[in-house]
Design an enzyme around this catalytic site. Structure first.
Site, short mmCIF file in Angstrom:
data_model
loop_
_atom_site.label_atom_id
_atom_site.label_comp_id
_atom_site.label_asym_id
_atom_site.label_seq_id
_atom_site.Cartn_x
_atom_site.Cartn_y
_atom_site.Cartn_z
N HIS A 12 -1.70 -8.37 -0.35
CA HIS A 12 -0.84 -7.38 -1.52
C HIS A 12 -1.59 -7.05 -2.36
O HIS A 12 -2.71 -6.19 -2.76
CB HIS A 12 0.16 -7.98 -1.75
N ASP A 36 1.08 -15.22 1.22
CA ASP A 36 2.29 -14.84 1.35
C ASP A 36 1.75 -13.37 0.62
O ASP A 36 2.72 -12.52 1.01
CB ASP A 36 3.40 -15.26 0.94
N LEU A 80 0.50 -0.58 0.16
CA LEU A 80 -0.69 -0.07 0.00
C LEU A 80 1.10 1.22 -0.50
O LEU A 80 0.21 2.34 -0.14
CB LEU A 80 -0.99 0.20 1.58
#
Lengths: 584, 386
Positions: free
Chosen positions: B134, B129, B74
């Site tokens: 993400h 992960d 981010l």
């Protein structure tokens, strides 16, 4: 990414390439007689008329043979697209020949544009196997002298230097000259005889390019059509602007031309239509989904069409003085671009479908009002040690001339798509830069989250699409972007397509494309009579008023950004000229 | 010494001691008068249940607004810019829905494997992960509705909303892979299981591709394809938006039979070499009427010569300033886990074997079939990019 090189026209190695323009244009020609739209054309009658040279509407008995011939041509055209090595279309290959006569061959346009364009087409194998180029003008010259004259301005494209001089020789061997008066039927008959010799009995298609002063257009057309038309192929006449000075003179010119020619034989050139990015305008609009929803008053705040040259009339203002910048640039080039920009989606890419849409949008426009026009004229200016002359310093220009060398105008289209959107045009000589571009300024984002990041000047916060037609072709979309860094500052950056970087092949000259299209009968890039009428209808009232009231232009220094009045005109519609911002 | 003390604790420790450290820090080292904040790194649990547990434990000692869960993506420049692009540019506004967008692809690849440090990774796998955090975060920013303001809570509210509108991931819509050894020339690359820290029979995926769907009016029916993998052929993270075809396309005949190549595409390259480019159809200069695809291109390195700060710089700065926009809220985390947990459970219970792919390749073939199932072609594998 594999870049497809630009299509080699006519060359049979690319026979199976569906993307060739020739494929579609040939088909269209065959279909033409069956397609009736706003404009009807009778492909049969023209041959008859040309033979008679009469204005009579009656059809001679010969007509009965003609349909078969035309049909045969049409059939040939269809079969040739399917078979790579089949007999080529009427103007290619063993059966036919094209004779291109440049009327006014010793003139500037011929030397600078027409002959070089023909040579470039020859170099690219775009001309038919059998072709002849004739120069026709009043001066006495031999074939050799013409060839010498022409050879001085021929160039090879940068990326194709090999066997250039050899190609030049081959091309020049096909160039001949005939001297004669423009209004003499006898001289044209002599030309006809010479043409026939070179055509050698094949189906002859003849193209006449009139590169002569407008006052002898009609005479030349009369003589050429009566004495030098093709008897068994097509005959077409390319006419350069000016097409009259106003609605009346233009309508009269068209009427006169139509005494000798059919609509589909008249090819009025506006060379801006042959420019790469102007052609690309329709591609951009109609083949990209992302632009489709944006193309209306909902998203577009204003459109600007900008043209500027950085030099004046330079001692050749005499001709320009009769017309002024509005007739010279706005009423044709900029208006054509506007029409392509604003038109509705055409039914197909056919010439008539596209031209129909252009006429529609032109007819939906309000005629230009005097209060929406600003005119200017450049005055002399001294900078450093150099002194630049004013317009009236030009010896060929009358001392007290009020002819504008600059004009800015606001036009409006009264339809659902564009109601209320100002289309601003600006054209000028002797300005600070040489440029032609289309700028589309989009609206503000409603309820903009980032309001406070922009400060008070919300005008700078909108998107802008810029299409730079010349020089240095490019398309770029200005978007708001976060400046990399720890803050949240926004600026405007460009999503940029720079042609020089992306397309390494040299871009062909507009005249090459237009000549090729004329030979192929592709009319998309030529102005139709009703289109011309509509264009004049928009400008004639304002032009008349300007001249009757002897409106004085605002003077601006040579090499400046033009008269200040242009800013006030834009401001009246809440617009800022995009090209004068600081962000270039 | 007498000033107003604000305290920031950055926990860069294994997850099993998160709670202990938080307990001790908050009880023993909190600021009396100023704020105390704790930055926590992923992993935030292994599934819905463990994540909820962790949150519960943390909340015994901390308030929601003291917890700063980092997802460093981010803080990346182009991910930050995604919202700017969407909300400050009118030209993109009408395009941002199922009407114009055919599919969205979120792609992440590394060109190296676990390189002897796979022991930790083996407990989590690529989905936990990279994907669940993400890529999902980027998806949320991409797909969310316009927030009320740029305030942290308003933005996070919208992100939670969109996450909660999504269908949990199903096994049919997932492909997993694991890299195997590969020799090229005289270089030999190890397999995932060659890593001494990884158990010999490990089924942990080092690659995953998934198709997600958002069930709301804006996005109904639009596949959001994610792809993440280690030991692939390139290092890249990008967002690709493929637009629909032009209805009644005038230029149909110019494109030949492959209409897929005729659509627009917006690509945001998050790393490396930040760029934004818009693929449009353009006329090839020349006498013909050939069209090709060209890019309207914004290359950051050309436009912004200043070095782009690291994501962690921004995130730390934000934590100090109390700007929570780039940190994951508890309900957000919960929504994210609920999308992936059923799938992860099924993968592990059924001991689904990953498709093996050579180190340095483009990944398992199954990814193509997954995309094809939803009528999509992976944009990064089309060979068209500069």
């Amino acid at each position: 990414m594999a870049t497809l090189s630009s299509a080699h026209c006519g060359s049979s190695i690319y026979g199976n390439d569906h993307q060739r323009a020739r494929f579609s244009s040939i088909q269209k020609r065959f279909l033409r007689s069956g397609v009736s739209l706003l404009y009807q054309s009778n492909p049969i009658r023209n041959v008859v008329r040309m033979q008679d040279g009469l204005a009579a509407a009656t059809v001679t008995p010969i007509e009965s043979e003609i349909p078969l011939k035309k049909l045969k041509e049409g059939l040939l055209s269809v079969t040739s697209t399917e078979g790579k090595d089949a007999i080529s279309v009427d103007d290619k290959g063993g059966d036919s020949t094209v004779s291109i006569t440049v009327v006014g061959a010793s003139g500037d346009l011929a030397k600078k544009k027409i002959f070089p364009a023909l040579f470039a087409l020859f170099y690219e194998d775009c001309l038919p196997e059998h072709f002849t180029v004739f120069g026709y003008a009043r001066s006495k010259m031999t074939d050799e002298e013409l060839r010498t004259m022409v050879s001085k301005t021929l160039t090879c494209r940068i990326d194709k230097r090999e066997n250039c001089s050899e190609k030049m020789d081959q091309f020049l061997k096909r160039c001949f000259y005939h001297s004669g008066q423009y209004d003499s039927k006898e001289h044209f008959t002599e030309l006809d005889k010479k043409l026939k010799e070179h055509e050698g009995g094949r189906v002859s298609n003849r193209l006449f390019y009139l590169s002569i002063p407008p006052n002898i257009f009609v005479d030349a057309v009369r003589c050429a059509s009566s004495s030098a038309s093709s008897t068994n192929g097509w005959t077409r006449v390319i006419v350069e602007k000016p097409f009259g000075r106003d609605s009346e003179s233009s309508a009269a010119l068209t009427r006169n031309l139509k005494e000798y020619l059919e609509e589909d034989q008249i090819f009025r050139i506006d060379h801006y239509l042959g420019k790469e990015l102007v052609e690309n305008l329709s591609v951009l609009r109609f083949s990209n989904l992302i632009f489709e929803p944006l193309w209306s008053r909902q998203y577009i705040r204003n459109v600007q069409l900008i043209f500027s040259e950085d030099f004046g009339t330079e001692g050749r203002g005499g001709y320009f003085d009769h017309y002024g910048i509005i007739r010279d640039i706005m009423q044709n080039h900029l208006l054509q671009i506007l029409a392509l920009f604003a038109m509705e989606t055409p039914v197909s890419l056919d010439a008539e479908d596209i031209r129909n849409e252009k006429v529609k949008v032109l007819r939906s426009m309000k005629p230009l009002q005097l209060e929406d026009v600003v005119i200017g004229q450049y005055k002399s200016h001294a900078r450093g040690g150099i002194s630049y002359p004013g317009y009236t310093d030009d010896k060929t220009v009358p001392k007290d001339s009020l002819t504008p060398t600059f004009a800015a105008a606001a036009l409006f289209i009264d339809n659902a798509r564009w109601d209320g959107v100002p289309f601003l045009m600006k054209a000028g000589k002797a300005l600070n830069t040489k440029r032609a571009e289309i700028r589309v300024q989009f609206r503000h984002v409603p309820g903009n989250l980032y309001n406070r990041s922009f400060g008070t000047d919300l005008d700078r916060a909108t998107n802008e699409l810029v299409i730079r037609v010349q020089p240095d072709e490019a398309i770029y979309l200005k978007i708001n972007n976060k400046v990399p860094g720890l803050g949240m500052r926004l600026d405007r950056s460009n999503l940029n397509l720079h042609y020089a970087a992306r397309y390494s092949k040299e871009i062909p000259d507009a005249y090459e494309r237009l000549l090729l299209d004329a030979i192929e009968g592709e009319r998309r890039l030529f102005i139709r009579s009703d289109e011309l009428d509509a264009a004049w209808a928009l400008f004639s009232p304002a032009l008349k008023e300007l001249e009757e009231k002897k409106i004085i232009p605002e003077y601006y220094p040579y090499g400046s950004r033009g008269p200040v009045g242009a800013h006030y005109l834009a401001a009246r519609y809440n617009v800022r000229w995009g090209d004068l911002g600081l962000e270039q | 010494a007498g000033r107003l003390p604000n305290r920031l604790f950055y926990l860069s420790i294994p997850p099993n001691i998160f709670v202990d450290v938080v307990r001790c820090a908050s009880l023993g080292a909190s600021s009396k008068k100023g704020w105390t904040r704790v930055i926590v790194e992923k992993p935030f649990g292994r599934d819905s249940q463990s994540s909820r547990e962790l949150t519960k434990c943390l909340k015994q000692y901390l308030n929601e607004d003291q917890i700063f869960r980092i997802d460093h993506y981010l803080g990346k420049e182009l991910v930050e810019n995604l919202s700017v692009l969407r909300f400050s540019n009118l030209v993109f506004e009408p395009l941002w829905s199922r009407n114009c967008i055919r599919n969205v692809q979120l792609i992440f690849s590394e060109d190296f494997g676990t390189e002897g440090r796979g022991g930790y990774f083996d407990n989590y796998g690529i989905i936990r992960d990279i994907m669940q955090n993400h890529l999902l975060q980027i998806l949320a920013l991409f797909a969310m509705e316009t927030p009320v303001s740029l305030d942290a809570e308003d933005i996070r509210n919208e992100k939670v909303k969109v996450l909660r509108s999504m269908r949990p991931l199903e096994l049919d819509d997932v492909v997993i892979g694991q890299y195997k050894g590969h020799s090229k020339g005289n270089k030999s690359y190890p397999a995932y299981t060659d890593d001494p820290t990884v158990p010999k029979g490990s089924l942990t995926p080092t690659f995953a591709a998934a198709a997600l769907f958002i069930n709301n009016a804006r996005w109904d029916g639009v596949p959001f394809l994610m792809k993440a993998g280690k030991a692939l052929h390139t290092r890249r993270a990008e967002i690709r938006v493929q637009f629909r075809h032009v209805p009644g396309n005038l230029y149909k005949q110019n494109f030949g039979p492959d209409l897929d190549k005729a659509t627009n595409e917006l690509v945001l390259r998050v790393q490396p070499d930040e760029a934004i480019y818009l693929k449009i159809n353009n006329k090839v200069p020349g006498l013909g009427m050939r069209l090709d695809r060209s890019d309207l291109n914004l290359l950051y390195r050309a436009r912004y010569p200043k070095e782009i700060p690291d994501a962690y710089e921004r995130l730390l700065l934000d934590a100090i300033e109390g700007e929570r926009r780039l940190f994951i809220r508890s309900d957000e985390l919960e929504a994210a886990w609920s999308l992936f947990t059923p799938l992860l459970k099924e993968l592990e219970e059924k001991k689904i074997a990953p498709e093996l792919y050579p180190y340095g390749s483009r990944g398992p073939v199954g990814a193509y079939y997954l995309a094809a199932k939803h009528n999509v072609r992976w944009g990064d594998l089309s060979g068209e990019d500069s």
